[in-house]
Design an enzyme around this catalytic site. Structure first.
Site, PDB file in Angstrom:
ATOM      1  N   ASP A   1      -3.579 -28.973   9.102  1.00  0.00           N
ATOM      2  CA  ASP A   1      -4.945 -29.302   8.718  1.00  0.00           C
ATOM      3  C   ASP A   1      -5.184 -29.060   7.233  1.00  0.00           C
ATOM      4  OD1 ASP A   1      -5.552 -26.592   8.522  1.00  0.00           O
ATOM      5  OD2 ASP A   1      -6.180 -26.478  10.605  1.00  0.00           O
TER       6      ASP A   1
ATOM      7  N   LYS B   1      -9.508 -31.205   9.052  1.00  0.00           N
ATOM      8  CA  LYS B   1     -10.937 -31.090   9.359  1.00  0.00           C
ATOM      9  C   LYS B   1     -11.581 -30.555   8.122  1.00  0.00           C
ATOM     10  CE  LYS B   1     -10.911 -29.526  14.091  1.00  0.00           C
ATOM     11  NZ  LYS B   1     -11.238 -28.317  14.814  1.00  0.00           N
TER      12      LYS B   1
ATOM     13  N   MET C   1     -16.942 -20.332   6.217  1.00  0.00           N
ATOM     14  CA  MET C   1     -17.633 -21.582   6.554  1.00  0.00           C
ATOM     15  C   MET C   1     -19.131 -21.455   6.290  1.00  0.00           C
ATOM     16  SD  MET C   1     -15.686 -22.596  10.082  1.00  0.00           S
ATOM     17  CE  MET C   1     -15.876 -21.006  10.851  1.00  0.00           C
TER      18      MET C   1
HETATM   19  N1  SAH Z   1      -8.240 -19.393  10.085  1.00  0.00           N
HETATM   20  C1  SAH Z   1      -8.717 -19.337   8.730  1.00  0.00           C
HETATM   21  C2  SAH Z   1     -10.198 -19.590   8.631  1.00  0.00           C
HETATM   22  C3  SAH Z   1     -10.608 -20.946   9.087  1.00  0.00           C
HETATM   23  S1  SAH Z   1     -12.326 -21.242   8.866  1.00  0.00           S
HETATM   24  C4  SAH Z   1      -8.328 -17.990   8.120  1.00  0.00           C
HETATM   25  O1  SAH Z   1      -7.910 -17.077   8.829  1.00  0.00           O
HETATM   26  O2  SAH Z   1      -8.398 -17.870   6.899  1.00  0.00           O
HETATM   27  C5  SAH Z   1     -12.335 -22.058   7.319  1.00  0.00           C
HETATM   28  C6  SAH Z   1     -13.058 -21.241   6.283  1.00  0.00           C
HETATM   29  O3  SAH Z   1     -12.189 -20.270   5.740  1.00  0.00           O
HETATM   30  C7  SAH Z   1     -13.528 -22.031   5.087  1.00  0.00           C
HETATM   31  O4  SAH Z   1     -14.738 -22.674   5.329  1.00  0.00           O
HETATM   32  C8  SAH Z   1     -13.674 -20.949   4.048  1.00  0.00           C
HETATM   33  O5  SAH Z   1     -14.859 -20.225   4.234  1.00  0.00           O
HETATM   34  C9  SAH Z   1     -12.532 -20.028   4.397  1.00  0.00           C
HETATM   35  N2  SAH Z   1     -11.349 -20.270   3.573  1.00  0.00           N
HETATM   36  C10 SAH Z   1     -10.133 -20.566   4.002  1.00  0.00           C
HETATM   37  N3  SAH Z   1      -9.271 -20.656   2.977  1.00  0.00           N
HETATM   38  C11 SAH Z   1      -9.977 -20.398   1.861  1.00  0.00           C
HETATM   39  C12 SAH Z   1      -9.653 -20.328   0.478  1.00  0.00           C
HETATM   40  N4  SAH Z   1      -8.414 -20.517   0.044  1.00  0.00           N
HETATM   41  N5  SAH Z   1     -10.627 -20.041  -0.411  1.00  0.00           N
HETATM   42  C13 SAH Z   1     -11.886 -19.821   0.020  1.00  0.00           C
HETATM   43  N6  SAH Z   1     -12.239 -19.872   1.310  1.00  0.00           N
HETATM   44  C14 SAH Z   1     -11.310 -20.152   2.228  1.00  0.00           C
END
Ligand code: SAH
Length: 516
Positions: A48, A70, A184
């Site tokens: 994704d 997504k 998010m």
């Molecule tokens: N499973 C993922 C989270 C998925 S939800 C984890 O454990 O990191 C997706 C959200 O994660 C995004 O909307 C954002 O808020 C955050 N996110 C993921 N990668 C990011 C990044 N490199 N920089 C900033 N926010 C990030």
């Protein structure tokens, strides 16, 4: 002995396994070793948008790559469909990696995918990843816990924070002492901050917004709770972003060195060469802070040389010198030697010459210490060194790539030394499917051989007259630079003085250093 016949369970119908792999917060190096192993071995990968595309470079070249991205606002593949896709691929017998941003079980709907797989009777596994919830604040200098300041941290979704129920939920969070981390939540940033203040948090509570955490384009905004949303808007912040609220957000624990990641910090370097070369180069350039993209890989076609070599092995006794110029050459020469029923004893009477440190290592691994290694790693230098020791009664066997440099042969002819130049293998250039996109990222392109220059030209890599800022072209040595001039009429911008990996890295550092 007693045998029991067990009924074939569903998974023994040769269905594949689905492995949910956490890709980490964004930067490719933040994948776990286990995750990398699964990627290297899988038959299909479904990824994704938050999973680094860089990681797709690990997969086998026959691996199916499917995007199920997504992005907020544009759900390109509904979750149901992703579940079906994973099940379908596994039922085809493929071992699938489902690559997900961060950790698969943190807001990634990973657990829903597992439930669907379980129900379908597909075997599965999860490989944890570094979650952005902790890593992104950390890379922006914010510890989610700190003794005496933050005794807990809370990871909250900002996704559905619209209705009344969630407002009450936020009230409860507002009363908490620890660090609040919203994922998010970017699109609801102003309502989150307002509701927290309404819920009782001080408007002066330290807060931060981190965009593209861990990536080269990471941006950090620090403000208090009251002004964070307005400043984010003013400065054009966007997703993916993480919101951090709490006293810990006032920390800025970032390394103080100006260039923490080395002289090539932030630079992307494109590579054109064999897998061995690109792998080694990647490690060496990373140490200096650069990122790499492999634009074209030179692959070795072994079959090409088989017939030619079959007639050589029985005649090894007639040669006095063996010349090997590449790791692939060494590997295939010895493979053929064993296949023809011989071993290194058949080479006992010969002296051995080699070009390059890696070729020497490959020989040493096979029990042979080369007698002659030219100081400079190129054919011309080898020819000169050979002249000093060869006599007219010597007979040289060169086992090399088809189309290798003619210099060596020309010089041997001139000196009247008999030789056989046997093509052991051919090299074929396989361009990356993402070459166009990768090209636009690269500041420097490194070519490791004239065949690489030709293959890159054939793949259309050089035809970009529209580029105002074209990348710098770097050659591993003068022969490759010459090929650049001949093939595309371009003078190399950077030529390594020592024709090996450290020499190239040094040349790239020197060639891209800002003028004093
Ligand atoms: N499973 C993922 C989270 C998925 S939800 C984890 O454990 O990191 C997706 C959200 O994660 C995004 O909307 C954002 O808020 C955050 N996110 C993921 N990668 C990011 C990044 N490199 N920089 C900033 N926010 C990030």
């Amino acid at each position: 002995m007693k045998y029991t016949i067990t009924p074939v369970s569903r998974n023994e119908k040769k269905w594949g396994t689905v492995c949910l792999v956490g890709a980490g917060p964004g930067a490719g190096e933040l994948l776990t070793i286990r995750g990398m192993e699964r990627l290297k071995a899988c038959d299909a990968v479904v990824y994704d948008h938050l999973a680094s595309q860089e990681l797709l470079g690990f997969v086998r070249k026959d691996c199916r790559i499917i995007y199920a991205g997504k992005e907020a606002g544009s759900h390109s593949m509904p979750q149901e469909e992703i579940n079906h896709l994973l099940i379908g691929l596994a039922k085809e017998g493929l071992n699938v990696v489902r690559l997900k941003g961060g950790d698969p079980f943190v807001f990634g709907r990973g657990s829903e995918e597992i439930l669907a797989l379980k129900e379908a009777g597909i075997s599965w596994e999860t490989v944890p990843g570094i979650t952005s919830a902790v890593a992104v604040p950390e890379l922006a200098g914010i510890p989610v816990t700190h003794r005496g300041i933050s005794r807990s941290f809370h990871v909250i979704t900002g996704h559905t924070l619209t209705g009344g129920r969630e407002q009450n939920e936020l009230k409860a969070y507002a009363a908490m002492e620890g660090t609040l981390v919203f994922l998010m939540g970017f699109h609801s940033l102003s309502s989150i901050t307002e509701d927290l203040i309404r819920g009782g948090k001080s408007p002066q509570t330290p807060a931060a917004l981190i965009e593209n955490g861990s990536l080269l384009n990471q941006r950090v905004l620090r403000a208090d709770l009251e002004t964070l949303a307005a400043k984010a808007k003013e400065q054009g912040f966007h997703t993916p972003a993480i919101i951090v609220v709490g006293e810990a957000a006032a920390f800025n624990l970032q390394p103080e060195t100006v260039n923490p990641r080395g002289p090539l910090d932030g630079m992307t370097v494109g590579l054109i060469g064999t897998e061995h070369f690109t792998d080694q180069m990647e490690i060496a350039l990373r140490k200096e802070g650069a990122k790499t993209e492999t634009l074209l890989r030179m692959e070795c076609l072994e079959e090409k040389g088989k017939n030619a070599m079959a007639s050589v092995y029985p005649r090894l006794g007639t040669y006095t010198w063996l010349v090997l110029t590449s790791v692939n050459g060494v590997r295939l020469f010895f493979k053929g030697l064993f296949e023809s029923g011989l071993d290194i004893r058949a080479l006992g009477h010969m002296k051995v010459a080699a070009i390059g440190a890696a070729t020497c290592r490959a020989l040493l691994e096979r029990g042979i210490r080369p007698d002659l290694v030219p100081e400079e790693y190129c054919s011309a230098s080898l020819a000169q060194a050979l002249f000093k020791v060869l006599h007219s009664k010597d007979r040289v066997l060169m086992a090399r790539a088809e189309g290798a440099s003619v210099k060596l042969a020309q010089m041997l002819i001139k000196a009247g030394i008999p030789f056989d130049d046997i093509p052991l293998y051919a090299v074929k250039g396989v361009p990356s499917k993402r070459m166009e996109e990768q090209l636009s990222l690269c500041r420097v392109l490194i070519f490791a051989s004239p065949s690489g220059v030709r293959a890159f030209k054939q793949a259309g890599g050089f035809c970009r007259p529209e580029d105002s800022e074209r990348p710098l072209y770097a050659a591993i040595g003068p022969v490759t630079a010459e090929a650049m001039k001949e093939e595309i009429g371009k003078t190399a911008d950077i030529i390594a003085e020592s024709y090996h990996i450290p020499g190239l890295v040094k040349a790239v550092i020197d060639g891209t250093a800002p003028l004093p």
